[in-house]
Design a protein around this motif. Sequence first.
Motif, PDB file in Angstrom:
ATOM      1  N   ASP A  38      47.905  38.376  53.330  1.00 14.15           N
ATOM      2  CA  ASP A  38      47.434  39.225  52.235  1.00 14.15           C
ATOM      3  C   ASP A  38      45.950  39.535  52.405  1.00 14.15           C
ATOM      4  O   ASP A  38      45.170  38.685  52.809  1.00 14.15           O
ATOM      5  CB  ASP A  38      47.627  38.521  50.891  1.00 14.15           C
ATOM      6  CG  ASP A  38      49.095  38.306  50.550  1.00 14.15           C
ATOM      7  OD1 ASP A  38      49.928  39.047  51.096  1.00 14.15           O
ATOM      8  OD2 ASP A  38      49.388  37.395  49.761  1.00 14.15           O
ATOM      9  N   ASN A  39      45.581  40.759  52.099  1.00 14.59           N
ATOM     10  CA  ASN A  39      44.174  41.166  52.186  1.00 14.59           C
ATOM     11  C   ASN A  39      43.855  42.113  51.019  1.00 14.59           C
ATOM     12  O   ASN A  39      44.096  43.310  51.125  1.00 14.59           O
ATOM     13  CB  ASN A  39      43.896  41.841  53.524  1.00 14.59           C
ATOM     14  CG  ASN A  39      42.422  42.102  53.753  1.00 14.59           C
ATOM     15  OD1 ASN A  39      41.574  41.466  53.149  1.00 14.59           O
ATOM     16  ND2 ASN A  39      42.107  43.048  54.636  1.00 14.59           N
ATOM     17  N   PRO A  40      43.363  41.576  49.895  1.00 19.67           N
ATOM     18  CA  PRO A  40      42.909  40.200  49.690  1.00 19.67           C
ATOM     19  C   PRO A  40      44.032  39.272  49.235  1.00 19.67           C
ATOM     20  O   PRO A  40      45.111  39.725  48.850  1.00 19.67           O
ATOM     21  CB  PRO A  40      41.865  40.348  48.589  1.00 19.67           C
ATOM     22  CG  PRO A  40      42.412  41.481  47.761  1.00 19.67           C
ATOM     23  CD  PRO A  40      43.014  42.449  48.747  1.00 19.67           C
ATOM     24  N   TYR A  41      43.721  37.982  49.243  1.00 20.54           N
ATOM     25  CA  TYR A  41      44.648  36.958  48.763  1.00 20.54           C
ATOM     26  C   TYR A  41      44.238  36.576  47.345  1.00 20.54           C
ATOM     27  O   TYR A  41      43.114  36.125  47.114  1.00 20.54           O
ATOM     28  CB  TYR A  41      44.595  35.729  49.672  1.00 20.54           C
ATOM     29  CG  TYR A  41      45.477  34.593  49.200  1.00 20.54           C
ATOM     30  CD1 TYR A  41      46.859  34.638  49.381  1.00 20.54           C
ATOM     31  CD2 TYR A  41      44.926  33.483  48.570  1.00 20.54           C
ATOM     32  CE1 TYR A  41      47.671  33.603  48.949  1.00 20.54           C
ATOM     33  CE2 TYR A  41      45.730  32.431  48.137  1.00 20.54           C
ATOM     34  CZ  TYR A  41      47.101  32.499  48.327  1.00 20.54           C
ATOM     35  OH  TYR A  41      47.907  31.464  47.899  1.00 20.54           O
ATOM     36  N   VAL A  42      45.159  36.758  46.386  1.00 24.38           N
ATOM     37  CA  VAL A  42      44.825  36.498  44.981  1.00 24.38           C
ATOM     38  C   VAL A  42      45.725  35.464  44.332  1.00 24.38           C
ATOM     39  O   VAL A  42      45.462  35.044  43.199  1.00 24.38           O
ATOM     40  CB  VAL A  42      44.881  37.810  44.158  1.00 24.38           C
ATOM     41  CG1 VAL A  42      43.828  38.801  44.650  1.00 24.38           C
ATOM     42  CG2 VAL A  42      46.270  38.431  44.223  1.00 24.38           C
ATOM     43  N   THR A  43      46.775  35.032  45.004  1.00 20.51           N
ATOM     44  CA  THR A  43      47.652  34.016  44.432  1.00 20.51           C
ATOM     45  C   THR A  43      46.868  32.731  44.174  1.00 20.51           C
ATOM     46  O   THR A  43      46.170  32.237  45.055  1.00 20.51           O
ATOM     47  CB  THR A  43      48.823  33.709  45.379  1.00 20.51           C
ATOM     48  OG1 THR A  43      49.538  34.920  45.650  1.00 20.51           O
ATOM     49  CG2 THR A  43      49.769  32.680  44.778  1.00 20.51           C
ATOM     50  N   GLY A  44      46.966  32.214  42.966  1.00 23.51           N
ATOM     51  CA  GLY A  44      46.247  30.991  42.622  1.00 23.51           C
ATOM     52  C   GLY A  44      44.827  31.220  42.150  1.00 23.51           C
ATOM     53  O   GLY A  44      44.129  30.270  41.771  1.00 23.51           O
ATOM     54  N   LEU A  45      44.383  32.474  42.147  1.00 23.50           N
ATOM     55  CA  LEU A  45      43.028  32.790  41.715  1.00 23.50           C
ATOM     56  C   LEU A  45      42.895  32.578  40.201  1.00 23.50           C
ATOM     57  O   LEU A  45      43.738  33.021  39.421  1.00 23.50           O
ATOM     58  CB  LEU A  45      42.703  34.246  42.058  1.00 23.50           C
ATOM     59  CG  LEU A  45      41.318  34.768  41.684  1.00 23.50           C
ATOM     60  CD1 LEU A  45      40.234  34.049  42.473  1.00 23.50           C
ATOM     61  CD2 LEU A  45      41.247  36.277  41.944  1.00 23.50           C
ATOM     62  N   SER A  46      41.846  31.907  39.785  1.00 19.87           N
ATOM     63  CA  SER A  46      41.605  31.696  38.362  1.00 19.87           C
ATOM     64  C   SER A  46      40.103  31.708  38.102  1.00 19.87           C
ATOM     65  O   SER A  46      39.302  31.666  39.034  1.00 19.87           O
ATOM     66  CB  SER A  46      42.202  30.364  37.893  1.00 19.87           C
ATOM     67  OG  SER A  46      41.576  29.274  38.552  1.00 19.87           O
ATOM     68  N   GLY A  47      39.730  31.751  36.827  1.00 17.30           N
ATOM     69  CA  GLY A  47      38.316  31.751  36.494  1.00 17.30           C
ATOM     70  C   GLY A  47      38.051  32.284  35.117  1.00 17.30           C
ATOM     71  O   GLY A  47      38.953  32.365  34.270  1.00 17.30           O
ATOM     72  N   ASN A  48      36.816  32.689  34.865  1.00 22.12           N
ATOM     73  CA  ASN A  48      36.389  33.166  33.566  1.00 22.12           C
ATOM     74  C   ASN A  48      37.100  34.476  33.207  1.00 22.12           C
ATOM     75  O   ASN A  48      37.188  35.392  34.038  1.00 22.12           O
ATOM     76  CB  ASN A  48      34.873  33.362  33.574  1.00 22.12           C
ATOM     77  CG  ASN A  48      34.311  33.580  32.195  1.00 22.12           C
ATOM     78  OD1 ASN A  48      34.499  34.632  31.591  1.00 22.12           O
ATOM     79  ND2 ASN A  48      33.595  32.584  31.689  1.00 22.12           N
ATOM     80  N   SER A  49      37.566  34.574  31.974  1.00 26.33           N
ATOM     81  CA  SER A  49      38.333  35.749  31.554  1.00 26.33           C
ATOM     82  C   SER A  49      37.467  36.995  31.358  1.00 26.33           C
ATOM     83  O   SER A  49      38.003  38.100  31.212  1.00 26.33           O
ATOM     84  CB  SER A  49      39.081  35.443  30.253  1.00 26.33           C
ATOM     85  OG  SER A  49      38.171  35.113  29.211  1.00 26.33           O
ATOM     86  N   ASN A  50      36.140  36.826  31.364  1.00 25.86           N
ATOM     87  CA  ASN A  50      35.251  37.962  31.150  1.00 25.86           C
ATOM     88  C   ASN A  50      34.693  38.555  32.440  1.00 25.86           C
ATOM     89  O   ASN A  50      33.708  39.285  32.414  1.00 25.86           O
ATOM     90  CB  ASN A  50      34.107  37.561  30.218  1.00 25.86           C
ATOM     91  CG  ASN A  50      34.599  37.259  28.812  1.00 25.86           C
ATOM     92  OD1 ASN A  50      35.393  38.016  28.252  1.00 25.86           O
ATOM     93  ND2 ASN A  50      34.157  36.149  28.243  1.00 25.86           N
ATOM     94  N   ILE A  51      35.311  38.215  33.573  1.00 21.81           N
ATOM     95  CA  ILE A  51      34.965  38.843  34.843  1.00 21.81           C
ATOM     96  C   ILE A  51      36.246  39.274  35.545  1.00 21.81           C
ATOM     97  O   ILE A  51      37.344  38.838  35.199  1.00 21.81           O
ATOM     98  CB  ILE A  51      34.174  37.906  35.788  1.00 21.81           C
ATOM     99  CG1 ILE A  51      35.087  36.771  36.312  1.00 21.81           C
ATOM    100  CG2 ILE A  51      32.949  37.344  35.113  1.00 21.81           C
ATOM    101  CD1 ILE A  51      34.485  36.015  37.481  1.00 21.81           C
ATOM    102  N   THR A  52      36.094  40.155  36.527  1.00 17.02           N
ATOM    103  CA  THR A  52      37.181  40.455  37.445  1.00 17.02           C
ATOM    104  C   THR A  52      36.761  39.971  38.825  1.00 17.02           C
ATOM    105  O   THR A  52      35.594  40.090  39.200  1.00 17.02           O
ATOM    106  CB  THR A  52      37.490  41.962  37.501  1.00 17.02           C
ATOM    107  OG1 THR A  52      36.301  42.680  37.852  1.00 17.02           O
ATOM    108  CG2 THR A  52      37.991  42.458  36.150  1.00 17.02           C
TER     109      THR A  52
END
Length: 215
Positions: A38-52
């Motif tokens: 994948d490019n980009p790889y986003v599976t499992g990505l988490s973080g602050n809800s006020n950013i992308t």
Amino acid sequence: MKAKTACIGILFTSLSWTGGNATVISTNPITGTNPSVDNPYVTGLSGNSNITASGLGRGSGITASTANDRYSAKNWSSTFDSSDYFTFTLDAKDGYEINFDSVVYTGAASGTGPTTFALRSSIDEFTANIGSPTATGTTITLTASQFQHLTTPVEFRLYGYGATGGTGTFSVNDYTFNGAVEAVPEPGTLALVGVGSLLMLASRHRTRKSSEILA
């Protein structure tokens, strides 16, 4: 007057990022079967809800390499090539700003993979190196002023070079960006801070003049 100046000073301090409240704003442990496809790889990505966040991607000069539980690539060059990199982009949503504190990652390189690394950002068009990245990973400090109060997208690129063969690999196994995501102050609040700064300077000037007269 002293009470007003003190209150404004407290407000000014609260609007100035010091890095003391750093938390995870974007992270990915990178697990699973061959995530590098994948490019980009986003599976499992988490973080602050006020950013992308873009997730982890790669530049056009390298290609995916088969590996599990890590984002791996091959075809790294022997000398620096501006298209050989891993990339991360973070952007505050409307009404918010990002104050970075650090980025932490772990990685691995094969025996013929890259041996020299550089982290750079879009803030200066990927010109200056940031910190001292390594093949196995490290913590890189991002508390410099250019990484504070960001309301537009910022891209970080992790370059690798010094490889001795096209089949040599380098991978990022996991990564975390730390910092704070805060609401952007209203224009009226910023104006108050500006007035407060002038009041504090004036108060200090009067105090200094009084001290000189008494001396």
